[in-house]
Design a protein around this motif. Structure first.
Motif, PDB file in Angstrom:
ATOM      1  N   TYR A  98       0.886  -1.099  -0.023  1.00 62.63           N
ATOM      2  CA  TYR A  98      -0.029  -0.154   0.089  1.00 62.63           C
ATOM      3  C   TYR A  98       0.990   1.385   0.052  1.00 62.63           C
ATOM      4  CZ  TYR A  98      -2.666   3.872   2.405  1.00 62.63           C
ATOM      5  OH  TYR A  98      -3.100   4.920   2.795  1.00 62.63           O
TER       6      TYR A  98
ATOM      7  N   ARG B 151      -0.206   8.818  -2.908  1.00 62.88           N
ATOM      8  CA  ARG B 151       0.431  10.307  -3.178  1.00 62.88           C
ATOM      9  C   ARG B 151      -0.876  11.293  -3.030  1.00 62.88           C
ATOM     10  NH1 ARG B 151       2.608  14.968  -4.506  1.00 62.88           N
ATOM     11  NH2 ARG B 151       1.873  15.923  -6.356  1.00 62.88           N
ATOM     12  N   GLY B 152      -0.405  12.473  -2.385  1.00 64.67           N
ATOM     13  CA  GLY B 152      -1.253  13.743  -2.321  1.00 64.67           C
ATOM     14  C   GLY B 152      -1.173  14.688  -3.435  1.00 64.67           C
TER      15      GLY B 152
ATOM     16  N   HIS C  29       7.373  15.214  -8.724  1.00 71.28           N
ATOM     17  CA  HIS C  29       8.947  15.568  -9.080  1.00 71.28           C
ATOM     18  C   HIS C  29       9.487  14.392  -8.904  1.00 71.28           C
ATOM     19  CE1 HIS C  29       9.276  15.376  -4.711  1.00 71.28           C
ATOM     20  NE2 HIS C  29       8.662  16.160  -4.587  1.00 71.28           N
TER      21      HIS C  29
ATOM     22  N   GLY D 250      11.646  13.146  -6.841  1.00 72.69           N
ATOM     23  CA  GLY D 250      12.005  12.466  -5.627  1.00 72.69           C
ATOM     24  C   GLY D 250      10.714  11.680  -5.425  1.00 72.69           C
TER      25      GLY D 250
ATOM     26  N   PRO E  91       9.491   6.174  -4.072  1.00 76.10           N
ATOM     27  CA  PRO E  91       8.560   4.960  -3.491  1.00 76.10           C
ATOM     28  C   PRO E  91       7.934   4.312  -4.722  1.00 76.10           C
ATOM     29  CG  PRO E  91       7.750   7.442  -2.903  1.00 76.10           C
ATOM     30  CD  PRO E  91       9.070   7.546  -3.746  1.00 76.10           C
TER      31      PRO E  91
ATOM     32  N   THR F  40      -4.683  11.120  -2.318  1.00 72.90           N
ATOM     33  CA  THR F  40      -5.577  11.902  -1.195  1.00 72.90           C
ATOM     34  C   THR F  40      -5.892  13.202  -1.813  1.00 72.90           C
ATOM     35  OG1 THR F  40      -3.380  12.391  -0.258  1.00 72.90           O
ATOM     36  CG2 THR F  40      -4.481  10.484   0.569  1.00 72.90           C
TER      37      THR F  40
ATOM     38  N   GLU G 288      -7.296  15.241   1.085  1.00 74.86           N
ATOM     39  CA  GLU G 288      -6.145  15.630   1.888  1.00 74.86           C
ATOM     40  C   GLU G 288      -5.785  16.808   1.520  1.00 74.86           C
ATOM     41  OE1 GLU G 288      -2.628  13.607   1.710  1.00 74.86           O
ATOM     42  OE2 GLU G 288      -1.780  14.690   3.667  1.00 74.86           O
TER      43      GLU G 288
ATOM     44  N   ILE H 122       3.926  -0.877   3.897  1.00 77.24           N
ATOM     45  CA  ILE H 122       3.976   0.306   3.367  1.00 77.24           C
ATOM     46  C   ILE H 122       5.075   0.810   3.006  1.00 77.24           C
ATOM     47  CG2 ILE H 122       2.867   2.739   3.758  1.00 77.24           C
ATOM     48  CD1 ILE H 122       0.911   1.450   5.704  1.00 77.24           C
TER      49      ILE H 122
ATOM     50  N   CYS I 127       7.187   4.122   2.014  1.00 73.52           N
ATOM     51  CA  CYS I 127       6.905   5.381   1.845  1.00 73.52           C
ATOM     52  C   CYS I 127       8.248   6.402   2.376  1.00 73.52           C
ATOM     53  CB  CYS I 127       5.785   6.049   2.738  1.00 73.52           C
ATOM     54  SG  CYS I 127       5.822   5.471   4.299  1.00 73.52           S
TER      55      CYS I 127
ATOM     56  N   ASP J  99       8.660  10.662   6.349  1.00 71.92           N
ATOM     57  CA  ASP J  99       7.587  11.898   6.545  1.00 71.92           C
ATOM     58  C   ASP J  99       6.180  11.345   7.040  1.00 71.92           C
ATOM     59  OD1 ASP J  99       7.244  11.395   3.836  1.00 71.92           O
ATOM     60  OD2 ASP J  99       6.474  13.221   3.633  1.00 71.92           O
ATOM     61  N   GLN J 100       5.861  10.100   6.194  1.00 73.97           N
ATOM     62  CA  GLN J 100       4.431   9.609   6.223  1.00 73.97           C
ATOM     63  C   GLN J 100       4.292   8.749   7.456  1.00 73.97           C
ATOM     64  OE1 GLN J 100       1.855  10.483   4.006  1.00 73.97           O
ATOM     65  NE2 GLN J 100       3.503  11.889   3.579  1.00 73.97           N
TER      66      GLN J 100
ATOM     67  N   TYR K 219       1.305   8.821  10.400  1.00 71.20           N
ATOM     68  CA  TYR K 219       0.017   8.538  10.098  1.00 71.20           C
ATOM     69  C   TYR K 219      -0.134   6.922  10.162  1.00 71.20           C
ATOM     70  CZ  TYR K 219      -1.423  12.404   7.024  1.00 71.20           C
ATOM     71  OH  TYR K 219      -1.766  13.583   6.562  1.00 71.20           O
ATOM     72  N   PHE K 220       1.115   6.275  10.201  1.00 69.73           N
ATOM     73  CA  PHE K 220       1.110   4.848  10.249  1.00 69.73           C
ATOM     74  C   PHE K 220       1.448   4.265  11.597  1.00 69.73           C
ATOM     75  CE2 PHE K 220       1.509   5.641   5.488  1.00 69.73           C
ATOM     76  CZ  PHE K 220       0.322   5.429   5.331  1.00 69.73           C
TER      77      PHE K 220
ATOM     78  N   SER L 214      11.977   5.485   3.483  1.00 64.93           N
ATOM     79  CA  SER L 214      13.140   6.055   2.786  1.00 64.93           C
ATOM     80  C   SER L 214      13.644   7.354   3.312  1.00 64.93           C
ATOM     81  CB  SER L 214      12.951   6.226   1.166  1.00 64.93           C
ATOM     82  OG  SER L 214      12.265   7.219   0.931  1.00 64.93           O
TER      83      SER L 214
ATOM     84  N   PHE M 215      14.818  11.266   2.379  1.00 69.55           N
ATOM     85  CA  PHE M 215      14.341  12.079   1.306  1.00 69.55           C
ATOM     86  C   PHE M 215      15.445  12.700   0.191  1.00 69.55           C
ATOM     87  CE2 PHE M 215      12.558  13.074   5.525  1.00 69.55           C
ATOM     88  CZ  PHE M 215      11.361  12.967   5.409  1.00 69.55           C
TER      89      PHE M 215
END
Ligand code: TYM
Length: 435
Positions: A110, A113-114, A121, A123, A127, A147, A150, A257, A259, A262-263, A266-267, A287, A289
Motif C-alpha cells: 500500500y 500520493r497527495g 517531481h 523525488g 517510492p 488523497t 487531503e 507500506i 514511503c 515523513d508519512q 500516520y502509520f 526511505s 528524502f
C-alpha cells in the motif's frame, strides 16, 4: 521480531537527551512531519537530516545487513540499489511480514500520493520505483491511494476541481512506473469512497481521540475538523477489507507500506488502531528524502518550484536547474578543490546519483575521485544531468504510452485482477525482475 510497543505514546514524546544528560539541540531543532522537513539549524545554516536520530525518536528499526541478506535469500534477487545504498533505511515489522511470507502467507503493498500539483517531481519517483520492484520480486497486489481530499482540506487555496485535475494527471504519472494492471488498484478518495472503505474510516475514527490527532500532527484549534480526522482516511487502506473485491471481507491480509519517513506519523497511529480493531498491523519501509536542489537540509517539494526537478521537465530545464541551483559540496575554486577535495555527503548532484545511477562501481569511483579532488564539480554535475535526464526521458516515454484504456483499468475497482494470494515462496517459482 519487533516488540509490540505503545507506539502512539512514543510518537508524541520528544527525543531523549544524550546519555550524558546534555540536551540534544540538533534533534529538538530537526523537523520532520508530513508537511515540513527541515534539518537542524546550526550557525544559521540547515544541517542535513539526521536519520539515526529520527529512527531513535520515531521508534523504528534500522535496516541492517542481516535483514538485507534475508531479503536476498527469500526473493532470490539482489537487493534494489535503494536498499543496497541505505536509501530505504528503516522499517517497522518487516521481519514479521517476512516470517509470514516464508510460511507462504499473503500480503499486499500500500502506498499513496497527495496530488498537490499537476506534475510530480523526481523525488516522488522513489517510492513508486521501489514499489514496482517489490511488486515484481514478491508478486503481490498493490493499492495506491490518491488523497485529493487531503490536499483539498490542507491547502486553503485549492478547490475540488483543482485537486480532481491534479489527481487525473498524477494517476497517469504513477501508471507510467510500469505496475501490473492486473495486480494494481489506483484510487482517488473523492471518487472511490464506498461502503467498505467508509465503514473502516468510521471504525478507525472512533478509536482516535482529538487530543491524540492534535499531539501527533501538531494541529491547533483553528484547524478545520477535516484535518483532524483525515488520518482515518489514510489509515483505512492499510486494512484489507477496505478492498473486499480484492482481498475478501475478513480484513486478515497484512500490508507493507513503502514511503518516505515523513508519512510515518500516520502509520504509527494506524498500527495502534489495528490492535484495537483486531486487524493485522501494517509493516513499513521508510526511505530518506530525495534532497531539494538547495541542499540536504530539506526535501524536494512539488510546491516549491525552486527545490524541484519535475518529471515533466525538458532536458534543458534539468540541465539549467542542476547547473545553476544544485548545491555543491565542492570548494570555492579549482585550486582548493584539487588540494582539499569535495564533500559528497552534502553535494546534491552526488546524492541524486546515489538514487538513480545503477552502477555501484561507477558510483564508488565518482565518490573516490570527488572526495580526493580529482573530479571537479562541473564534471560531477554533468554526470548527474545525464543520469537524471535519462531517467526522466524514459519516464516521459512510458507516460505517453498511458492510454485512456490503461487509465480506466487501473482505476476500476472491479477490473478483473489476478491476485493469487499465494506468494511464489509457496509455489517455488522465481519471479522475473526488470530493473
Ligand atoms: P506526498 O504526495 O507528499 O508524497 C508521495 C510519496 O512520496 C514520498 N516523498 C518523497 N520521497 C523521497 N523524497 C522526497 N523528496 C519526497 N517527497 C515525498 C512521500 O513520503 C510519499 O511516500 N499523504 C500522502 C499520500 C498517501 C500516502 C499513503 C503516502 C496516502 N496514503 C500511503 C505513502 C503511503 C502524501 O501527501 O504524500
Amino acid at each position: 521480531m519487533t516488540a509490540a510497543t505503545p507506539e502512539t505514546v512514543e510518537a508524541v514524546q520528544p527525543a531523549p537527551p544524550h546519555p550524558d544528560g546534555t540536551p540534544d539541540t540538533a534533534t529538538q531543532d530537526q523537523v520532520v512531519t508530513p508537511w515540513e522537513v527541515k534539518g537542524a539549524e546550526v550557525d544559521g545554516k540547515l544541517a542535513a537530516i539526521d536519520y539515526n536520530k529520527l529512527v531513535e525518536s520515531f521508534g523504528t528499526r534500522l535496516i541492517d545487513e542481516a535483514l538485507l541478506e534475508r531479503l536476498e535469500k527469500l526473493t532470490g534477487q539482489k537487493p534494489h540499489r535503494f536498499l543496497r545504498r541505505g536509501m530505504f533505511f528503516s522499517h517497522r515489522d518487516l521481519t514479521v511480514l517476512l516470517d509470514r511470507y516464508e510460511q507462504g502467507k499473503p500480503f499486499y503493498l500500500y502506498t499513496g500520493r497527495g496530488p498537490s500539483s499537476g506534475s510530480m517531481h523526481v523525488g516522488h519517483a522513489v517510492p513508486f520505483i521501489f514499489c514496482k520492484w517489490l511488486q515484481d520480486v514478491f508478486q503481490v497486489p498493490l493499492v495506491i491511494q490518491l488523497t485529493d481530499d487531503e490536499k483539498f482540506l490542507f491547502k486553503q487555496e485549492l478547490k475540488i476541481a483543482d485537486v480532481e485535475k491534479f489527481t487525473r494527471e498524477n494517476a497517469r504519472d504513477i501508471m507510467a512506473f510500469g505496475f501490473d494492471p492486473e495486480k494494481t488498484f489506483i484510487f482517488s478518495n473523492l471518487e472511490y469512497m464506498n461502503a467498505a472503505f467508509y465503514k473502516n474510516v468510521v471504525k478507525i475514527s472512533k478509536t482516535i481521540t482529538t487530543s491524540v490527532s492534535k499531539a501527533t500532527f501538531g494541529f491547533v484549534d483553528s484547524d478545520n475538523v477535516g484535518k483532524i480526522g483525515f488520518v482515518s482516511v489514510q489509515a483505512a487502506p492499510a486494512f484489507s477489507n477496505t478492498f473486499p473485491q480484492i482481498f475478501g471481507p475478513k480484513g486478515d491480509v497484512p500490508c507493507l507500506i513503502p514511503c518516505a519517513i515523513d508519512q510515518d506519523p500516520y502509520f504509527r497511529l494506524t498500527r495502534d488502531v489495528a490492535t484495537k480493531l483486531k486487524y493485522p498491523k501494517p509493516a513499513l519501509l521508510h526511505s530518506k528524502f530525495f534532497p531539494a536542489l538547495q541542499g540536504p537540509g530539506t526535501k524536494m517539494s512539488a510546491s516549491d518550484v525552486n527545490s524541484a526537478i519535475y518529471l515533466h521537465d525538458t532536458p534543458n530545464q534539468i540541465k539549467k536547474k542542476v547547473n545553476t541551483k544544485a548545491f555543491s559540496g565542492g570548494r570555492d575554486n579549482v585550486e582548493e578543490h584539487k588540494k582539499y577535495g569535495g564533500n559528497c555527503d552534502v553535494d546534491v548532484s552526488f546524492q541524486y546519483l546515489r538514487f538513480f545511477l545503477e552502477d555501484d562501481e561507477e558510483l564508488g569511483d565518482i565518490r573516490k575521485r570527488y572526495t580526493s579532488g580529482d573530479l571537479l564539480t562541473g564534471h560531477l554535475k554533468q554526470r548527474c544531468i545525464e543520469v537524471v535526464s535519462e531517467m526522466v526521458k524514459e519516464f516521459q516515454e512510458r507516460r505517453k504510452a498511458v492510454t485512456d484504456e490503461t487509465y480506466k483499468n487501473f482505476m476500476n475497482p472491479d477490473f478483473p485482477r489476478k491476485v493469487s494470494m499465494k506468494p511464489p515462496s509457496a509455489t517455488n517459482t522465481k519471479p522475473e525482475v526488470k530493473k
